[in-house]
Design a protein around this motif. Structure first.
Motif, PDB file in Angstrom:
ATOM      1  N   THR A 150       1.596  -0.881   1.259  1.00  0.00           N
ATOM      2  CA  THR A 150       2.643  -0.693   0.264  1.00  0.00           C
ATOM      3  C   THR A 150       3.103   0.765   0.300  1.00  0.00           C
ATOM      4  OG1 THR A 150       1.261   0.003  -1.614  1.00  0.00           O
ATOM      5  CG2 THR A 150       1.482  -2.384  -1.240  1.00  0.00           C
ATOM      6  N   ASN A 151       4.137   1.074  -0.421  1.00  0.00           N
ATOM      7  CA  ASN A 151       4.636   2.458  -0.475  1.00  0.00           C
ATOM      8  C   ASN A 151       3.689   3.412  -1.185  1.00  0.00           C
ATOM      9  OD1 ASN A 151       6.917   2.139   1.000  1.00  0.00           O
ATOM     10  ND2 ASN A 151       8.290   1.956  -0.737  1.00  0.00           N
ATOM     11  N   ILE A 152       2.797   2.898  -2.010  1.00  0.00           N
ATOM     12  CA  ILE A 152       1.889   3.779  -2.756  1.00  0.00           C
ATOM     13  C   ILE A 152       0.484   3.797  -2.176  1.00  0.00           C
ATOM     14  CG2 ILE A 152       3.179   3.612  -4.901  1.00  0.00           C
ATOM     15  CD1 ILE A 152       1.007   1.639  -5.868  1.00  0.00           C
ATOM     16  N   GLY A 153       0.264   3.080  -1.095  1.00  0.00           N
ATOM     17  CA  GLY A 153      -1.044   3.041  -0.458  1.00  0.00           C
ATOM     18  C   GLY A 153      -1.383   1.633   0.006  1.00  0.00           C
ATOM     19  N   ILE A 154      -2.636   1.454   0.349  1.00  0.00           N
ATOM     20  CA  ILE A 154      -3.098   0.162   0.847  1.00  0.00           C
ATOM     21  C   ILE A 154      -3.741  -0.614  -0.294  1.00  0.00           C
ATOM     22  CG2 ILE A 154      -4.670  -0.997   2.443  1.00  0.00           C
ATOM     23  CD1 ILE A 154      -4.281   1.489   4.274  1.00  0.00           C
ATOM     24  N   LEU A 155      -3.260  -1.822  -0.496  1.00  0.00           N
ATOM     25  CA  LEU A 155      -3.791  -2.719  -1.508  1.00  0.00           C
ATOM     26  C   LEU A 155      -4.870  -3.564  -0.840  1.00  0.00           C
ATOM     27  CD1 LEU A 155      -3.363  -3.732  -4.451  1.00  0.00           C
ATOM     28  CD2 LEU A 155      -1.898  -5.479  -3.474  1.00  0.00           C
ATOM     29  N   LYS A 156      -6.104  -3.432  -1.323  1.00  0.00           N
ATOM     30  CA  LYS A 156      -7.247  -4.135  -0.734  1.00  0.00           C
ATOM     31  C   LYS A 156      -7.750  -5.194  -1.709  1.00  0.00           C
ATOM     32  CE  LYS A 156     -11.923  -3.181   0.951  1.00  0.00           C
ATOM     33  NZ  LYS A 156     -12.916  -2.101   1.101  1.00  0.00           N
ATOM     34  N   ILE A 157      -7.737  -6.437  -1.266  1.00  0.00           N
ATOM     35  CA  ILE A 157      -8.198  -7.557  -2.079  1.00  0.00           C
ATOM     36  C   ILE A 157      -9.458  -8.106  -1.433  1.00  0.00           C
ATOM     37  CG2 ILE A 157      -7.601  -9.842  -2.971  1.00  0.00           C
ATOM     38  CD1 ILE A 157      -4.609  -8.744  -2.369  1.00  0.00           C
ATOM     39  N   THR A 158     -10.543  -8.157  -2.199  1.00  0.00           N
ATOM     40  CA  THR A 158     -11.792  -8.701  -1.673  1.00  0.00           C
ATOM     41  C   THR A 158     -12.204  -9.900  -2.505  1.00  0.00           C
ATOM     42  OG1 THR A 158     -13.063  -7.116  -2.990  1.00  0.00           O
ATOM     43  CG2 THR A 158     -12.644  -6.521  -0.718  1.00  0.00           C
ATOM     44  N   GLY A 159     -12.916 -10.811  -1.868  1.00  0.00           N
ATOM     45  CA  GLY A 159     -13.369 -12.011  -2.548  1.00  0.00           C
ATOM     46  C   GLY A 159     -13.920 -13.023  -1.571  1.00  0.00           C
ATOM     47  N   ASP A 160     -13.782 -14.266  -1.914  1.00  0.00           N
ATOM     48  CA  ASP A 160     -14.313 -15.387  -1.137  1.00  0.00           C
ATOM     49  C   ASP A 160     -13.198 -16.390  -0.875  1.00  0.00           C
ATOM     50  OD1 ASP A 160     -16.789 -15.782  -0.088  1.00  0.00           O
ATOM     51  OD2 ASP A 160     -17.611 -16.823  -1.825  1.00  0.00           O
ATOM     52  N   SER A 161     -13.185 -16.980   0.278  1.00  0.00           N
ATOM     53  CA  SER A 161     -12.209 -18.020   0.637  1.00  0.00           C
ATOM     54  C   SER A 161     -10.772 -17.559   0.410  1.00  0.00           C
ATOM     55  CB  SER A 161     -12.471 -19.297  -0.157  1.00  0.00           C
ATOM     56  OG  SER A 161     -13.788 -19.755   0.023  1.00  0.00           O
ATOM     57  N   LEU A 162     -10.484 -16.302   0.735  1.00  0.00           N
ATOM     58  CA  LEU A 162      -9.132 -15.773   0.562  1.00  0.00           C
ATOM     59  C   LEU A 162      -8.204 -16.379   1.609  1.00  0.00           C
ATOM     60  CD1 LEU A 162      -9.864 -12.000  -0.137  1.00  0.00           C
ATOM     61  CD2 LEU A 162      -9.470 -13.839  -1.782  1.00  0.00           C
ATOM     62  N   GLU A 163      -7.019 -16.732   1.175  1.00  0.00           N
ATOM     63  CA  GLU A 163      -6.054 -17.377   2.053  1.00  0.00           C
ATOM     64  C   GLU A 163      -4.645 -16.957   1.650  1.00  0.00           C
ATOM     65  OE1 GLU A 163      -4.827 -21.922   3.366  1.00  0.00           O
ATOM     66  OE2 GLU A 163      -6.339 -21.621   1.813  1.00  0.00           O
ATOM     67  N   ILE A 164      -3.849 -16.585   2.642  1.00  0.00           N
ATOM     68  CA  ILE A 164      -2.448 -16.287   2.378  1.00  0.00           C
ATOM     69  C   ILE A 164      -1.705 -17.613   2.340  1.00  0.00           C
ATOM     70  CG2 ILE A 164      -0.359 -15.176   3.233  1.00  0.00           C
ATOM     71  CD1 ILE A 164      -2.133 -13.025   4.459  1.00  0.00           C
ATOM     72  N   LYS A 165      -1.210 -17.965   1.164  1.00  0.00           N
ATOM     73  CA  LYS A 165      -0.507 -19.235   0.985  1.00  0.00           C
ATOM     74  C   LYS A 165       0.944 -19.151   1.443  1.00  0.00           C
ATOM     75  CE  LYS A 165      -3.337 -22.242  -0.615  1.00  0.00           C
ATOM     76  NZ  LYS A 165      -3.611 -23.457   0.132  1.00  0.00           N
ATOM     77  N   ASN A 166       1.604 -18.061   1.084  1.00  0.00           N
ATOM     78  CA  ASN A 166       3.003 -17.843   1.476  1.00  0.00           C
ATOM     79  C   ASN A 166       3.174 -16.387   1.841  1.00  0.00           C
ATOM     80  OD1 ASN A 166       4.050 -20.480   0.801  1.00  0.00           O
ATOM     81  ND2 ASN A 166       3.793 -19.882  -1.340  1.00  0.00           N
ATOM     82  N   ILE A 167       4.008 -16.149   2.833  1.00  0.00           N
ATOM     83  CA  ILE A 167       4.380 -14.779   3.160  1.00  0.00           C
ATOM     84  C   ILE A 167       5.873 -14.767   3.472  1.00  0.00           C
ATOM     85  CG2 ILE A 167       3.658 -15.029   5.565  1.00  0.00           C
ATOM     86  CD1 ILE A 167       2.937 -11.984   5.406  1.00  0.00           C
ATOM     87  N   PHE A 168       6.563 -13.914   2.743  1.00  0.00           N
ATOM     88  CA  PHE A 168       7.996 -13.746   2.916  1.00  0.00           C
ATOM     89  C   PHE A 168       8.264 -12.280   3.203  1.00  0.00           C
ATOM     90  CE2 PHE A 168       7.367 -17.206  -0.187  1.00  0.00           C
ATOM     91  CZ  PHE A 168       7.908 -18.254   0.549  1.00  0.00           C
ATOM     92  N   ILE A 169       9.498 -11.919   3.419  1.00  0.00           N
ATOM     93  CA  ILE A 169       9.849 -10.539   3.753  1.00  0.00           C
ATOM     94  C   ILE A 169       9.325  -9.568   2.701  1.00  0.00           C
ATOM     95  CG2 ILE A 169      11.771  -8.917   4.045  1.00  0.00           C
ATOM     96  CD1 ILE A 169      13.318 -11.215   5.341  1.00  0.00           C
ATOM     97  N   GLU A 170       9.454  -9.926   1.425  1.00  0.00           N
ATOM     98  CA  GLU A 170       9.040  -8.997   0.372  1.00  0.00           C
ATOM     99  C   GLU A 170       7.942  -9.540  -0.528  1.00  0.00           C
ATOM    100  OE1 GLU A 170      11.958  -6.982  -1.832  1.00  0.00           O
ATOM    101  OE2 GLU A 170      13.134  -6.420  -0.092  1.00  0.00           O
ATOM    102  N   GLU A 171       7.401 -10.704  -0.252  1.00  0.00           N
ATOM    103  CA  GLU A 171       6.401 -11.288  -1.150  1.00  0.00           C
ATOM    104  C   GLU A 171       5.269 -11.955  -0.371  1.00  0.00           C
ATOM    105  OE1 GLU A 171       6.151 -14.821  -4.475  1.00  0.00           O
ATOM    106  OE2 GLU A 171       8.028 -13.749  -4.233  1.00  0.00           O
TER     107      GLU A 171
END
Length: 92
Positions: A57-78
């Motif tokens: 992101t513009n303010i740094g790296i957003l790090k998400i940790t957890g279990d069974s993480l899955e990207i459901k949708n990825i769009f240009i801005e979301e």
């Protein structure tokens, strides 16, 4: 100089009552319980594993940790991420 420009942008944005995330190109992170994260205004995926997802992101790296993480949708801005979310942090 850069700090003054940022402050001026913030003052104009507030005066015009514009959304900060749009006007200042900031990420908007919406967390729904511990099962979903929606990130708007991202700059791309850096790392994607079952237990960690890192998003630029513009303010740094957003790090998400957890279990069974899955990207459901990825769009240009979301990006929409589902799973058992344990921690969200921003690093420079």
């Amino acid at each position: 100089m850069k700090k003054n420009i940022k402050k001026a942008k913030l003052n104009i944005t507030n005066a015009l009552e514009l959304p900060l995330d749009v006007a200042l190109d900031l990420p908007k992170v919406t967390v729904i319980g511990n099962i979903k994260v929606e990130i708007t205004n991202h700059k791309g995926i850096i790392e994607y594993k079952n237990e960690i997802i890192r998003v630029n992101t513009n303010i740094g790296i957003l790090k998400i940790t957890g279990d069974s993480l899955e990207i459901k949708n990825i769009f240009i801005e979301e990006i929409n991420i589902d799973g058992n979310i344990e921690k969200i942090e921003i690093t420079n």
